[in-house]
Write a protein that holds these residues in place. Sequence first.
Motif, short mmCIF file in Angstrom:
data_model
loop_
_atom_site.label_atom_id
_atom_site.label_comp_id
_atom_site.label_asym_id
_atom_site.label_seq_id
_atom_site.Cartn_x
_atom_site.Cartn_y
_atom_site.Cartn_z
N SER A 153 30.25 73.15 27.26
CA SER A 153 31.23 72.08 27.06
C SER A 153 32.64 72.64 27.14
N VAL B 287 23.11 67.02 22.53
CA VAL B 287 23.55 66.20 23.66
C VAL B 287 22.43 65.26 24.08
N ASP C 129 32.35 64.46 25.97
CA ASP C 129 33.03 65.67 26.43
C ASP C 129 32.60 65.94 27.86
N ILE D 226 27.16 62.70 22.89
CA ILE D 226 26.46 63.14 21.67
C ILE D 226 26.38 61.94 20.74
N THR E 263 20.11 74.54 25.67
CA THR E 263 21.16 73.53 25.62
C THR E 263 21.05 72.57 26.80
N TRP F 132 18.44 74.24 21.05
CA TRP F 132 18.65 72.81 20.81
C TRP F 132 17.45 72.01 21.28
N GLN G 117 31.12 70.31 12.24
CA GLN G 117 29.83 69.62 12.30
C GLN G 117 29.08 69.71 10.98
N ARG H 144 34.08 73.66 23.65
CA ARG H 144 33.54 74.93 23.14
C ARG H 144 34.18 76.12 23.85
N ASP I 77 20.53 67.66 13.66
CA ASP I 77 21.95 67.50 13.94
C ASP I 77 22.58 68.87 14.15
N SER I 78 23.19 69.05 15.30
CA SER I 78 23.97 70.25 15.62
C SER I 78 24.52 70.08 17.04
N TYR I 79 25.33 69.05 17.24
CA TYR I 79 25.85 68.77 18.58
C TYR I 79 24.73 68.62 19.60
N ASP J 80 30.41 76.04 14.04
CA ASP J 80 30.87 74.75 13.52
C ASP J 80 29.92 74.14 12.50
#
Length: 309
Positions: free
Chosen positions: A283, A87, A105, A309, A237, A58, A33, A286, A83-85, A16
């Motif tokens: 998620s 959480v 989510d 997020i 993550t 992440w 994204q 995803r 920035d990249s999803y 994304d």
Amino acid sequence: MQCPSFLRVSVNPMKDLKVHRKADGRFEFSGIQGRFLGTILESMKMPFELVIAEDREWGRLLPHGNWTGMIGKIQTGAADIADSYIVITKQRASVVDFSTVYLTDNFTFAIKKPGPVSTSLAFVRPFDFITWTLILTILLFMPLLFQYFFRYKETYIFLFLRFLGSLVQQSTLANYDIKGFRPLLWRFFETVTSFSYSAVLLSMLSIPSKIISVQNFIELSEAVKNYGYRCYVFKGTAPLDFMIYNEKEHLSLLGEMVDRHEWYMNDLPLSDQIDYHSAVVDSRTRLLMVAGPEEWKPHFFIGRFSYYI
């Protein structure tokens, strides 16, 4: 806080968020994204450079207090924003600041569907193991009871075969003193047993049953703890932090097992990682994108807890 004149942006390229460098040196972003990030950078009207985390994580807290991934880049000053999803978690919020929440989510897990029950086992599946054991015990015990209390002269094997035949509704007893041979209690037992077996067997043959797998996080935790299941997360993550520091015992147990055994996976197609005894936590959005809408293809998703997020 003084705003820098040159912005260092940490990203984690993924499906994304893709980064393309044009011939003139400018960056072009694609994906949902990626377009979101591109709009932000265009609005800020500032020169920037991309800082990609070498470990492609992440952000994961290490034992000595440092962070991996994009969170680590900000913590050490190698990047100004990321920035990249990413959480929001309590642990991450202790070292970095987050923007206003723009997406919510649920975390869930995916596991391969066991499929339908084999029809070759249909004849033994109407009753469970305990029921079959009780029926066999009664069949073995009844000939002895009739020989001892009712003084039947036939051999044990002969009486056993007679009882077995009556249980499966065979006509071998038609000419054999039915009233004396089958007292009321036995007739009730054989009728209920044979009719129950026939009803369940016919229903299983008409509509094949599905093998039951784990249905929620409580059952997944029990399966990991006692039955050798595995629970994977994408390395770096947020699901691992959510599970380890969760107040619910079954989620914290899952997190501890993942961390102890290092059940991490890379950003690969889920079909390469999931099997009948291995689940992946991520998620819901995803996982749905990977599996697709057609009966959720070979995977299904159950259980959830929310994140921001």
